[in-house]
Each structure stands twice: as structure tokens, then as C-alpha cells.
Design a protein around this motif. Structure first.
Motif, short mmCIF file in Angstrom:
data_model
loop_
_atom_site.label_atom_id
_atom_site.label_comp_id
_atom_site.label_asym_id
_atom_site.label_seq_id
_atom_site.Cartn_x
_atom_site.Cartn_y
_atom_site.Cartn_z
N LEU A 29 -5.09 -1.90 -3.48
CA LEU A 29 -5.88 -1.26 -2.42
C LEU A 29 -5.36 0.14 -2.14
O LEU A 29 -6.14 1.09 -1.99
CB LEU A 29 -5.82 -2.11 -1.14
CG LEU A 29 -6.75 -3.32 -1.05
CD1 LEU A 29 -6.45 -4.12 0.21
CD2 LEU A 29 -8.22 -2.87 -1.05
N GLN A 53 0.82 -1.21 0.00
CA GLN A 53 0.00 0.00 0.00
C GLN A 53 0.85 1.27 0.00
O GLN A 53 0.44 2.31 -0.51
CB GLN A 53 -0.95 0.03 1.21
CG GLN A 53 -2.07 -1.00 1.17
CD GLN A 53 -1.72 -2.24 1.97
OE1 GLN A 53 -0.56 -2.68 1.97
NE2 GLN A 53 -2.71 -2.81 2.66
N ARG A 66 -2.97 -7.40 -4.88
CA ARG A 66 -4.21 -6.94 -4.23
C ARG A 66 -3.93 -5.82 -3.24
O ARG A 66 -4.65 -4.82 -3.19
CB ARG A 66 -4.89 -8.11 -3.51
CG ARG A 66 -5.57 -9.11 -4.41
CD ARG A 66 -6.55 -9.99 -3.64
NE ARG A 66 -5.92 -10.69 -2.52
CZ ARG A 66 -5.31 -11.87 -2.62
NH1 ARG A 66 -5.21 -12.47 -3.80
NH2 ARG A 66 -4.79 -12.44 -1.56
#
Length: 438
Positions: free
Chosen positions: A169, A132, A165
Motif C-alpha cells: 500500500l 507503509q 499488503r
């Protein structure tokens, strides 16, 4: 006056080494495979990438440089995109990296090129070792200059579906458009040596490598989204440089290969005849040439062959007796008295200048150069103000001839590599980009 440009994009990154050249070459070939006429450009003073671009796109690639080039030259070079369906430009270093003191049109950053041409930026992010958090980097780059068009990001070196993933995000939270995610692959790096990438002509299987990059990009990048993001604005009118002579003998082989493409294209566009010859094949320059030009390259890797090339030597001496010769960087070293290779072996060069250089005692020289000529250089009068770039590892042991120019770096600080001249022969360590307009 302005001229229209095809829609375009600029491929950049936060820093060097993130994989943007792989993305660039794969994208050029993938778009060309889709039937598009793709015009490549390189932002900044890179000598090697344009040859790779040409191999991938099937069209000549040209440098655009906001530090060294006046607006008219940028306009003349950008006009080479006419007839293309899409432009793809490659940035250099990090997106906002430039010099401290502005030049002709700016500070030399890729962001300036993208903003001047209206090309949205595709930011290639190496997400190895983070997830992230990569979104914070992307967000900072988008926010640093809100006026810079921003197409989105390509996430490179993704380790697993879970890694993807998590990274997505973060990008979703930051409102970043993800144009592709490239899995980590160790076989995609281009071969390198001390000046960066090897030359395109030296790659053992360049065509297969480029097609592999294209297949990789096609599998992992949204090509439709990338094409849809392309945009541009009208570019200023201008022209390419005029030739320094009518018939120009230009050394072209693995030892002499670094001439800025816009120079040679300009010479041809204005009616000059380019007469290529190979010193490594012991070829003499055409006897009817008005000028002999030795570009930069890697003479240190071929010093023994050059020293033994008696036909080349005799032809150069015959020409220099009455007509001009110019050498840039590696070409300048070849014009000198001797070159000492990295093992300490001394090789006799042409002896048209007294320069002696050594790779045994390596010293890194890198950066823009601004020069005021003390004596004429082919195509440029004494006192002309030139812009160029220097990139080599050689050390000057002797430089006994008269200095050709007063040379400084981008900030105006003097540098000792002044070039030199003797009779009809001139040489510089910097590669010429343009003549300054003011």
C-alpha cells in the motif's frame, strides 16, 4: 571511443546487512538457469564477493570503483561484459555511501557506478519492523538523485501476508515499482567472520546454498520484470592493467586469495604467464618465475602451517636473492619476521622483511589508500601514484625496513602503514587497484 554494453542492473540497499548479497547470488543463478549469460560486477573495493558471484553466474566477476579507477580502466573492465546477455552488479554499503574527497572519477559510491554505466537501481529494503513507512525510505532514495535510473524495490524480510499488503500500500502510494517480496527466513544468511563473509572456497556447501537462493528468488521475485528493467549506456574504451613481469608466480590457497580480479585478468590479457602455487601445501614458487606475488588473505588462520612450510620458505629465499617479490596485506605479513596470532602465539614467517604483526592486539584498518612510491614496486616506478584499499585487524609491532611509500587515506591524511622494502622484496598493507593518471 565507446563500446556497447549488455543491458544491466545494480542491486543496492540503504545500508549493509539488508540481504542484498543473498538477492544478488540468487538472481545471478536464477537468470543463468534461464539460459542467460550473466556478467556480474561489484561496485567498490570488496575482496570477497566476486568469488561468490563467479560461483553463482559461471563467469568471472570484476570490481568497478569510481574513486580508485581512471575512466580508461573502468572501460577496460566493463568490456569483460561483451558476449553476455545481461549484467547484474552488486553495490557496497548504502547506495549513496562514498568518501568525502573525490578520486579518479568520483567519490566511490554505488550510485556513481550505476549512473556511469546506465544501470537502473534495484533497491533491496529490509521492511522488518515497519510497513507503509518503508515507502518513505524508498521515495527518499529515488528522489535523492533524480538523474539516477531507478528500476524499483525488492522488499526483504516480510513477516506475513498482512505485512506484505501494508507495505505494498505504501509503495503504491509512493509510485514505487515492487519487483518482489521476500518472506523472512533465518536460514539464508551466509557465514561470516571478522572481515565479513567467509571466502567462497571455505563455504561448506556453496553450490547448494546458491541454488537455494535462486529457488527462493524465483518463487518471490518477478524475474521477467527485472529483465525488462535492465538498461545500460555505452562505456568508455580502455584496457586492463599491464603485467609487472612475464612469468608471475602467484600464491593461491586459503591463506592467500585476495587479488583484484581485473589485475590478474589484465596480466593474462597482455600475455603474462600466471604460475599458481600453494604455500599451505609447502610448495615453492616456480624457479623460472620473474616475480613472486603473495596476495592478501588469512595468514593468521594458518600461521602454524606457514611457519612449518620449509619448502615454501627455501623457495622464497632463493627467488628473493636475485628477483622481485611483492606481498599485499596478508602476503606482506607473511614476508615479515613474525606473526602473532589472536591467542598470543608467535609464529616465525619468511623473514624477508623485518615486519612483526599481531592479532592479539587487534586494531581495525579500513579505507581507501593513495600512495606515492619511495622505491619501485613491481610494475610501477618510484614516485608513481597508486590507488588501493586496506582492510585488516592486525597491529604493527615492528616495521624496521625502509618505507616503501608515502601513504594517505582518501582525504589525503597520512596513515602510518607505509609498507616497506628491502633488497628485491616489497610489501604493502593496501591492496593495489590502479595507478593514478594524474
Amino acid at each position: 571511443m565507446l563500446h556497447d554494453m549488455p543491458p544491466g542492473l545494480l542491486i543496492s540497499a540503504p545500508s549493509s546487512g539488508t540481504g542484498k548479497t543473498t538477492v544478488m547470488l540468487g538472481l545471478l543463478r536464477a537468470l543463468a538457469d534461464d539460459g542467460l549469460k550473466v556478467q556480474p560486477f561489484k561496485s567498490g573495493p570488496d575482496y570477497i564477493d566476486p568469488a561468490f558471484h563467479r560461483a553463482a553466474a559461471g563467469r568471472p566477476s570484476f570490481n568497478l570503483d569510481t574513486w580508485a579507477m581512471p575512466e580508461g580502466l573502468i572501460g577496460g573492465i566493463s568490456a569483460e561484459a561483451q558476449g553476455a546477455d545481461i549484467v547484474v552488479a552488486e553495490g557496497s554499503m548504502g547506495l549513496f555511501d562514498g568518501v568525502a574527497t573525490g578520486g579518479e572519477c568520483g567519490f566511490g559510491s554505488s550510485a556513481e557506478t550505476a549512473q556511469a554505466m546506465g544501470w537502473p537501481v534495484v533497491l533491496v529494503l529490509d521492511i522488518g519492523g515497519q510497513a507503509q513507512s518503508a515507502a518513505a525510505t524508498a521515495l527518499g532514495f529515488r528522489a535523492y538523485n533524480p538523474d539516477l535510473p531507478f528500476a524499483g524495490v525488492i522488499l526483504n524480510r516480510c513477516a506475513s501476508p498482512r505485512h506484505e499488503r501494508l507495505a505494498r500500500l505504501g509503495m503504491d502510494r509512493a509510485g514505487m515499482n515492487v519487483l518482489g517480496v521476500l518472506p523472512r527466513r533465518g536460514d539464508l544468511a551466509l557465514p561470516e567472520r571478522h572481515l565479513g563473509l567467509i571466502q567462497a572456497v571455505e563455504h561448506p556447501d556453496l553450490e547448494a546454498a546458491i541454488q537455494g537462493y535462486a529457488d527462493f528468488l524465483r518463487e518471490n521475485v518477478d524475474l521477467a520484470a527485472i529483465k525488462a528493467a535492465a538498461a545500460s549506456r555505452p562505456a568508455p574504451a580502455g584496457q586492463l592493467p599491464k603485467p609487472p613481469a612475464q612469468r608471475i608466480a602467484l600464491a593461491q590457497d586459503a591463506a592467500f586469495s585476495f587479488t583484484y580480479p581485473h589485475l590478474v585478468e589484465g596480466w593474462r590479457a597482455h600475455g603474462a604467464e600466471i604460475l599458481p602455487f600453494s604455500p599451505l601445501a609447502d610448495e615453492a614458487p616456480d624457479a623460472t618465475a620473474d616475480l613472486v606475488w603473495l596476495p592478501g588473505g588469512y595468514p593468521e588462520l594458518h600461521a602454524g602451517t606457514l611457519a612449518a612450510a620449509q619448502g615454501f620458505r627455501a623457495g622464497m629465499h632463493r627467488h628473493a636473492a636475485s628477483k622481485p617479490v611483492h606481498g599485499e596485506c596478508g602476503g606482506y605479513m607473511a614476508l615479515g619476521s613474525a606473526l602473532i596470532d589472536k591467542s598470543g602465539t608467535r609464529h616465525e614467517m619468511l623473514g624477508l622483511l623485518g615486519l612483526v604483526t599481531s592479532y592479539e592486539k587487534r586494531k581495525f584498518h579500513l579505507g581507501y589508500r593513495q600512495a606515492v612510491l619511495n622505491a619501485p614496486l613491481p610494475g610501477h616506478a618510484a614516485v608513481a601514484r597508486l590507488r588501493g584499499h586496506e582492510f585488516h585487524y592486525s597491529t604493527i609491532l615492528e616495521e624496521p625496513d625502509a618505507p616503501l611509500a608515502q601513504v594517505g587515506d582518501a582525504d589525503g591524511n597520512p596513515v602510518p602503514e607505509t609498507g616497506s622494502h628491502r633488497g628485491h622484496v616489497t610489501g604493502t598493507f593496501f591492496h593495489l587497484i590502479s595507478e593514478a593518471t594524474s
